[in-house]
Design an enzyme around this catalytic site. Structure first.
Site, PDB file in Angstrom:
ATOM      1  N   ARG A  78       0.844  -1.191   0.000  1.00 22.11           N
ATOM      2  CA  ARG A  78       0.000   0.000   0.000  1.00 22.11           C
ATOM      3  C   ARG A  78       0.889   1.255   0.000  1.00 22.11           C
ATOM      4  NH1 ARG A  78      -2.591  -3.923   2.818  1.00 22.11           N
ATOM      5  NH2 ARG A  78      -4.857  -4.011   2.852  1.00 22.11           N
ATOM      6  N   HIS A  81      -0.153   3.283   4.714  1.00 23.66           N
ATOM      7  CA  HIS A  81      -0.746   2.224   5.559  1.00 23.66           C
ATOM      8  C   HIS A  81      -0.267   0.836   5.134  1.00 23.66           C
ATOM      9  CE1 HIS A  81      -3.816   4.875   7.543  1.00 23.66           C
ATOM     10  NE2 HIS A  81      -3.667   5.557   6.419  1.00 23.66           N
ATOM     11  N   ASN A 155      -9.097   6.601  11.186  1.00 23.53           N
ATOM     12  CA  ASN A 155      -7.798   6.654  11.857  1.00 23.53           C
ATOM     13  C   ASN A 155      -8.003   6.743  13.356  1.00 23.53           C
ATOM     14  OD1 ASN A 155      -6.082   6.584   9.619  1.00 23.53           O
ATOM     15  ND2 ASN A 155      -6.018   8.811   9.404  1.00 23.53           N
ATOM     16  N   HIS A 346     -12.506   0.931   0.909  1.00 21.79           N
ATOM     17  CA  HIS A 346     -12.860   2.020   0.010  1.00 21.79           C
ATOM     18  C   HIS A 346     -13.932   2.876   0.674  1.00 21.79           C
ATOM     19  CE1 HIS A 346     -13.697   4.355  -3.411  1.00 21.79           C
ATOM     20  NE2 HIS A 346     -14.292   3.493  -4.203  1.00 21.79           N
TER      21      HIS A 346
HETATM   22 FE1  HDD Z   1      -6.309   6.936   3.149  1.00 22.28          FE
HETATM   23  C1  HDD Z   1      -5.282   3.737   2.818  1.00 22.28           C
HETATM   24  C2  HDD Z   1      -7.385   6.294   6.339  1.00 22.28           C
HETATM   25  C3  HDD Z   1      -6.988  10.282   3.604  1.00 22.28           C
HETATM   26  C4  HDD Z   1      -5.709   7.482  -0.091  1.00 22.28           C
HETATM   27  N1  HDD Z   1      -6.317   5.342   4.355  1.00 22.28           N
HETATM   28  C5  HDD Z   1      -5.852   4.090   4.030  1.00 22.28           C
HETATM   29  C6  HDD Z   1      -6.046   3.206   5.134  1.00 22.28           C
HETATM   30  C7  HDD Z   1      -6.635   3.926   6.123  1.00 22.28           C
HETATM   31  C8  HDD Z   1      -6.811   5.264   5.624  1.00 22.28           C
HETATM   32  C9  HDD Z   1      -7.040   3.423   7.489  1.00 22.28           C
HETATM   33  C10 HDD Z   1      -5.632   1.748   5.172  1.00 22.28           C
HETATM   34  C11 HDD Z   1      -6.748   0.835   4.804  1.00 22.28           C
HETATM   35  C12 HDD Z   1      -6.298  -0.594   4.949  1.00 22.28           C
HETATM   36  O1  HDD Z   1      -6.066  -1.004   6.089  1.00 22.28           O
HETATM   37  O2  HDD Z   1      -6.163  -1.244   3.939  1.00 22.28           O
HETATM   38  N2  HDD Z   1      -6.960   8.073   4.681  1.00 22.28           N
HETATM   39  C13 HDD Z   1      -7.454   7.596   5.874  1.00 22.28           C
HETATM   40  C14 HDD Z   1      -8.075   8.686   6.599  1.00 22.28           C
HETATM   41  C15 HDD Z   1      -7.947   9.798   5.840  1.00 22.28           C
HETATM   42  C16 HDD Z   1      -7.268   9.413   4.636  1.00 22.28           C
HETATM   43  C17 HDD Z   1      -8.751   8.543   7.939  1.00 22.28           C
HETATM   44  C18 HDD Z   1      -8.426  11.191   6.096  1.00 22.28           C
HETATM   45  C19 HDD Z   1      -9.477  11.483   6.763  1.00 22.28           C
HETATM   46  N3  HDD Z   1      -6.312   8.580   1.985  1.00 22.28           N
HETATM   47  C20 HDD Z   1      -6.649   9.856   2.333  1.00 22.28           C
HETATM   48  C21 HDD Z   1      -6.641  10.715   1.174  1.00 22.28           C
HETATM   49  C22 HDD Z   1      -6.301   9.922   0.110  1.00 22.28           C
HETATM   50  C23 HDD Z   1      -6.091   8.597   0.645  1.00 22.28           C
HETATM   51  C24 HDD Z   1      -6.985  12.187   1.170  1.00 22.28           C
HETATM   52  C25 HDD Z   1      -6.131  10.263  -1.337  1.00 22.28           C
HETATM   53  C26 HDD Z   1      -6.596  11.294  -1.936  1.00 22.28           C
HETATM   54  N4  HDD Z   1      -5.534   5.832   1.648  1.00 22.28           N
HETATM   55  C27 HDD Z   1      -5.423   6.249   0.384  1.00 22.28           C
HETATM   56  C28 HDD Z   1      -4.983   5.160  -0.562  1.00 22.28           C
HETATM   57  C29 HDD Z   1      -4.843   3.933   0.392  1.00 22.28           C
HETATM   58  C30 HDD Z   1      -5.207   4.528   1.731  1.00 22.28           C
HETATM   59  C31 HDD Z   1      -3.830   5.488  -1.424  1.00 22.28           C
HETATM   60  C32 HDD Z   1      -3.526   3.192   0.362  1.00 22.28           C
HETATM   61  C33 HDD Z   1      -3.877   1.728   0.338  1.00 22.28           C
HETATM   62  C34 HDD Z   1      -5.308   1.692   0.155  1.00 22.28           C
HETATM   63  O3  HDD Z   1      -5.801   2.959   0.079  1.00 22.28           O
HETATM   64  O4  HDD Z   1      -5.985   0.707   0.082  1.00 22.28           O
HETATM   65  O5  HDD Z   1      -5.937   4.955  -1.523  1.00 22.28           O
END
Ligand code: HDD
Length: 711
Positions: A78, A81, A155, A346
């Site tokens: 990832r 995370h 989070n 998602h």
């Molecule tokens: Fe995110 C993973 C939580 C903002 C793009 N995010 C990811 C995971 C968590 C969060 C818990 C891990 C999920 C898992 O265990 O597989 N993220 C947050 C929170 C945010 C946040 C609480 C703000 C309130 N995230 C955020 C933004 C973006 C992303 C603004 C992109 C514009 N996040 C991602 C991602 C990930 C991710 C790149 C990386 C791996 C995945 O999604 O599955 O899409």
């Protein structure tokens, strides 16, 4: 005999997700080794060669298949995370009060138990990084509801670093290891992160959380979770209500101290993962209460911040968190890769009754998560992976693609059709209906003015901390900024802190070679939100706490047994640590078994350290540097330290000045988390275990002054 995890779980099938997974589980008992084609193999240690010392043959399909598969074992980690730990469990609402606000069945029907999968994670580090780094923790929950999968991707902190998702790549590039040398791993203590902070003051509120003890959870079981954004609940009449989601751990919120974190990162980099796994195996199931803050739509503009701004909380004192139900994590995954690595969360996985708001961070996330799964999991069929598969029926016209596991029958894969009897048909009931929000406006690329108070809630957070939490925050800023090489960045961050609180800025500046600001540029508003202090969370139990009991030959056997029994009755997890693994001969001639040798563990892996009585044992331990270090280090980290009878002597020998056994008739003495008792007979003195459990429930004796204790 305590039940095994399998016995505790009972027969597979009561939980629909577990039942579904059963069909894909592979058991290898009594199996023969085969190729992927099911051809049996009698030899897998040598490749097929021409003669014993000759070249390997291309026709060795078994060797080629084995190596090829191995070559392709990894998938991209990832992008954030990457490191995590997962568990299955269930969620159930307490009652039906939320039915007034949402049609989401899993939130409003107390007769419905919904299977869940939760993945906890750190954010910045790569897959192999340590657990106990200073970082935000992910708390992502997949609810396998009967109306489809709902993902609450939250989070352990209720706000975020940025307000608009378009900044996410910038932010992540800044916090990740620097690109030229890929240093440092899983740390925010470096120039690019603080450069970003200095130039992007909307980060300040979240940075306060990141510098606080919240970034160092003792356990995933003792950590709050937050949905962060304002979402929307939608009821049967189509009425919307703003909602913020909260998870509250029933064990209270507890953290490690920074020195301890750094040491654990070496002693046991899997500390938080192991803790989660072990607790579930032992039947000490982590529990969290789901709560909601509700805001009627007509009150949207009644706050001094914007509900769509993810850098803001709604203080609990203004809008209380109302309990909805409880989640229990009760089953470890069978296979880390298949389940924890391949789970795909998602934010746009919503079910009827839950909808989005226009929070620009959330809107970007609704794009990003699907997109990232496509690259990470290699194609559009990742929802068919067992851990991702809904328990609700899945029937659509999406076809083909890499890794298609379904064999769709019939001629039609389009809507509308007559040849397939019109199926799958659109439904009228139980469908997702988008909330009909009225929106009008010009296309602009502009941050709303209502998002522009960057400091007010950072100040609120600072004001709400206890003295010791404030000390930890100051120390964290000094550590982190002290690692920043480019001095102007340190200055710039101190300037921002001066907008949060003048005293804070001066205290930080004094530790990092920056002149303390002279003028208070933005007087502190003085507001507080007591709910923000961890010290105000429930802490009535010492259950699940790990206790190191230091023993050596000659220890009082009866006393050790009654101590261990007493601690177990409190739900704690005592372990006997001796200079060497194996049997320990007690003074009464009985044999005890050491759970571990002192040198294979460390005080930082325990919540408390106890020394039982036994003159010979104490004499031996007094000459053992490891044993003494357990005591001084636990003392340094403000942990409960306990001893009784001549065990107290070991505390003194370890240099813990001023620790003495209680005087005649005093019973048990508790002083700043140090529990001592005089020994009358073999059994542990009455009240000793209770007092120790109480100290463990308090987590740490924060009033203890430990600055001068060597680290
Ligand atoms: Fe995110 C993973 C939580 C903002 C793009 N995010 C990811 C995971 C968590 C969060 C818990 C891990 C999920 C898992 O265990 O597989 N993220 C947050 C929170 C945010 C946040 C609480 C703000 C309130 N995230 C955020 C933004 C973006 C992303 C603004 C992109 C514009 N996040 C991602 C991602 C990930 C991710 C790149 C990386 C791996 C995945 O999604 O599955 O899409």
């Amino acid at each position: 005999m305590s039940p095994t995890p399998e016995e505790r779980r009972g027969p597979t099938g009561s939980d629909p997700k577990d039942q579904q997974l059963e069909s894909v589980r592979v058991n290898l008992e009594n199996s023969a080794l085969t190729t992927q084609q099911g051809v049996r193999v009698d030899h897998t240690d040598d490749a097929l060669t021409v003669g014993e010392r000759g070249p390997t043959l291309l026709e060795d399909f078994h060797a080629r298949e084995k190596i090829t598969h191995f070559d392709h074992e990894r998938i991209p980690e990832r992008v954030v995370h990457a490191r995590g730990a997962g568990a299955y469990g269930e969620f159930r609402p307490y009652d039906d009060w939320l039915a007034e606000y949402t049609v989401a069945e899993f939130l409003r029907d107390p007769n419905v138990t919904t299977p869940v999968f939760v993945r906890f994670s750190t954010v910045a580090g790569s897959r192999g990084s340590a657990d106990t780094v200073r970082d935000v923790r992910g708390f992502a929950t997949k609810f396998y509801t009967r109306q489809g999968n709902y993902d609450l991707v939250g989070n352990n902190m209720p706000v975020f670093f940025i307000q608009d998702g378009i900044k996410f790549p910038d932010f992540v590039h800044a916090v990740k290891p620097e690109p030229h040398n890929e240093i440092p791993q899983a740390q925010s203590a470096h120039d690019t992160f603080w450069d970003f902070v200095a130039l992007q003051p909307e980060t300040m509120h979240m940075v306060m959380w990141l510098m606080s003890d919240r970034a160092l959870p003792r356990s995933y079981r003792m950590m709050q979770g937050f949905g962060v954004h304002t979402f929307r609940l939608v009821n049967a009449e189509g009425r919307g209500t703003f909602v913020k989601f909260h998870w509250k751990p029933l064990l209270g919120v507890h953290s490690l101290v920074w020195d301890e974190c750094q040491k654990i990162a070496g002693k046991d980099p899997d500390y938080n993962r192991r803790d989660l796994w072990d607790a579930i195996e032992a039947g000490q199931y982590p529990e969290y209460e789901l709560g909601v803050q509700l805001v009627p739509e007509e009150d949207e503009h009644s706050f001094d911040f914007d509900l769509l701004d993810a850098t803001k909380i709604i203080p609990e004192e203004e809008v209380p968190v109302r309990p909805v139900g409880k989640m229990t994590l009760n089953r470890n995954p069978d296979n880390f890769f298949a389940e924890t690595e391949q789970v795909a969360f998602h934010t746009a996985n919503v079910v009827p009754g839950i909808d989005f708001t226009n929070d620009p961070l959330l809107q970007a996330r609704n794009f990003s998560y699907l997109d990232t799964q496509l690259i990470r999991l290699g194609g559009p069929n990742f929802a068919q992976l067992p851990v991702n598969r809904p328990v609700a029926p899945v029937t659509h016209n999406q076809r083909d693609g890499y890794g298609q596991h379904h064999v769709h029958r019939g001629r039609t894969s389009y809507f509308k059709n007559s040849l397939g009897g019109g199926c799958p048909a659109v439904a009228d009931e139980g469908v997702f209906r988008h909330y009909q929000e009225k929106v009008e406006g010009h296309k602009v690329r502009k941050r709303s003015e209502s998002f522009k108070d960057f400091y007010g809630q950072a100040t609120l957070f600072w004001n709400s901390m206890s003295e010791v939490e404030q000390e930890h925050i100051v120390a964290a800023f000094r550590f982190e900024l002290g690692k920043v090489e480019h001095k102007p960045i340190r200055h710039a961050v101190v300037d921002h802190l001066n907008n949060v609180d003048h005293g804070l800025a001066r205290r930080v500046a004094a530790g990092i070679g920056v002149p303390p600001p002279e003028r208070d540029v933005r007087p502190n508003h003085g507001r507080r939100s007591p709910a923000l202090s961890q010290l105000n969370t429930a802490m009535e139990t010492g259950a699940t706490r790990k206790v190191a009991v230091l023993v050596a030959d000659g220890v009082d056997g009866e006393a050790v047994r009654s101590l261990v029994d007493g601690l177990r009755q409190q739900g704690a997890v005592p372990e006997l640590l001796a200079p060497a693994d194996g049997p320990v001969r007690a003074a009464d001639g009985t044999e005890l078994t050491a759970d571990r040798a002192l040198n294979t563990m460390a005080s930082v892996l325990y919540d408390a350290v106890v020394v039982p009585r036994g003159a010979d044992s104490v004499r031996t331990l007094a000459h053992d540097g490891y044993a003494k270090h357990y005591l001084t280090e636990a003392y340094k980290h403000a942990k409960p330290v306990a001893a009784y009878g001549d065990g107290v002597e070991l505390l003194r020998r370890a240099g813990l000045e001023g620790v003495g056994a209680p005087g005649d008739g005093e019973g048990v003495r508790v002083e700043q988390g140090v529990v001592t008792a005089a020994a009358t007979d073999g059994t542990v003195p009455g009240g000793f275990v209770d007092a120790l459990a109480t100290e463990m429930a308090h987590h740490r004796a924060w009033q203890r002054r430990t600055d001068e204790v060597p680290a």
